[in-house]
Design a protein around this motif. Structure first.
Motif, short mmCIF file in Angstrom:
data_model
loop_
_atom_site.label_atom_id
_atom_site.label_comp_id
_atom_site.label_asym_id
_atom_site.label_seq_id
_atom_site.Cartn_x
_atom_site.Cartn_y
_atom_site.Cartn_z
N GLU A 109 -3.01 -9.36 -10.72
CA GLU A 109 -4.23 -9.54 -11.51
C GLU A 109 -5.29 -8.51 -11.16
O GLU A 109 -6.16 -8.20 -11.97
CB GLU A 109 -4.80 -10.94 -11.28
CG GLU A 109 -3.89 -12.06 -11.71
CD GLU A 109 -3.79 -12.19 -13.22
OE1 GLU A 109 -4.67 -11.69 -13.94
OE2 GLU A 109 -2.80 -12.79 -13.67
N GLY A 110 -5.25 -8.00 -9.93
CA GLY A 110 -6.24 -7.02 -9.51
C GLY A 110 -5.83 -6.40 -8.19
O GLY A 110 -4.95 -6.90 -7.50
N THR A 122 -7.59 -3.81 -4.83
CA THR A 122 -8.76 -3.14 -4.28
C THR A 122 -8.42 -2.55 -2.92
O THR A 122 -7.71 -3.16 -2.13
CB THR A 122 -9.95 -4.13 -4.18
OG1 THR A 122 -11.09 -3.44 -3.71
CG2 THR A 122 -9.65 -5.32 -3.31
N PHE A 177 -11.01 -6.57 -13.99
CA PHE A 177 -10.98 -6.30 -12.56
C PHE A 177 -10.99 -4.80 -12.25
O PHE A 177 -11.67 -4.35 -11.34
CB PHE A 177 -9.75 -6.94 -11.92
CG PHE A 177 -9.88 -7.13 -10.44
CD1 PHE A 177 -10.35 -8.33 -9.93
CD2 PHE A 177 -9.54 -6.13 -9.55
CE1 PHE A 177 -10.48 -8.53 -8.57
CE2 PHE A 177 -9.67 -6.31 -8.18
CZ PHE A 177 -10.14 -7.51 -7.69
N ASP A 178 -10.24 -4.03 -13.03
CA ASP A 178 -10.19 -2.59 -12.77
C ASP A 178 -11.55 -1.93 -12.96
O ASP A 178 -11.87 -0.94 -12.30
CB ASP A 178 -9.13 -1.92 -13.65
CG ASP A 178 -9.37 -2.10 -15.13
OD1 ASP A 178 -9.99 -3.11 -15.52
OD2 ASP A 178 -8.92 -1.24 -15.91
N GLU A 216 -13.71 -2.90 -9.80
CA GLU A 216 -13.15 -2.51 -8.50
C GLU A 216 -14.09 -1.61 -7.70
O GLU A 216 -14.22 -1.75 -6.50
CB GLU A 216 -11.81 -1.80 -8.69
CG GLU A 216 -11.22 -1.33 -7.40
CD GLU A 216 -10.04 -0.42 -7.61
OE1 GLU A 216 -9.41 -0.09 -6.59
OE2 GLU A 216 -9.74 -0.03 -8.74
#
Length: 128
Positions: free
Chosen positions: A22-23, A25, A80-81, A84
């Motif tokens: 989903e994400g 980092t 999310f991107d 980030e």
């Protein structure tokens, strides 16, 4: 999940299950992946420095998953991107992630660098 960290050279594959990440980092040389497990999300960490010393990469999985806060699910996860670069989930030492669950409780999930490999069940066990 494929990601490029400027200091680590060409792209690499850190997690291969389709439609599960989903994400992601970065925290120093560590990549945190927010993975969709059955009925929850779970943080996992790929450590680039540790991977260099082993023939296969090392993906550390949090022992428990969580249901995210409704606002996070609806307003942050889909983008999310884009968030980030503005949000920081890692603590300053890059050995723990901070997040909130559906009850708006704040949690700190540690990912110590010197942890030994454990084969105990975790929230992603059913995917492997």
């Amino acid at each position: 999940a494929r990601r490029i960290h400027p200091k680590l050279g060409p792209p690499f594959t850190a997690f291969t299950h389709p439609n599960r990440v989903e994400g992601m980092t970065w925290g120093g040389s560590r990549l945190a992946l927010l993975v969709h497990a059955p009925n929850c999300l779970v943080w996992t960490v790929w450590d680039a420095e540790l991977a260099e010393t082993r023939s296969s990469g090392c993906l550390t999985v949090a022992p428990v998953g969580f249901v995210p806060n409704r606002v996070f699910s609806g307003r942050v996860l889909p983008f999310f991107d884009q968030f980030e670069r503005r949000l920081r989930f890692w603590n300053p030492g890059n050995d723990a992630l901070v997040y909130a669950d559906a009850d708006s409780e704040v949690w700190v999930q540690t990912f110590p660098r010197d942890s030994s490999i454990s084969r105990s069940p975790h929230p992603l066990s059913s995917l492997f």
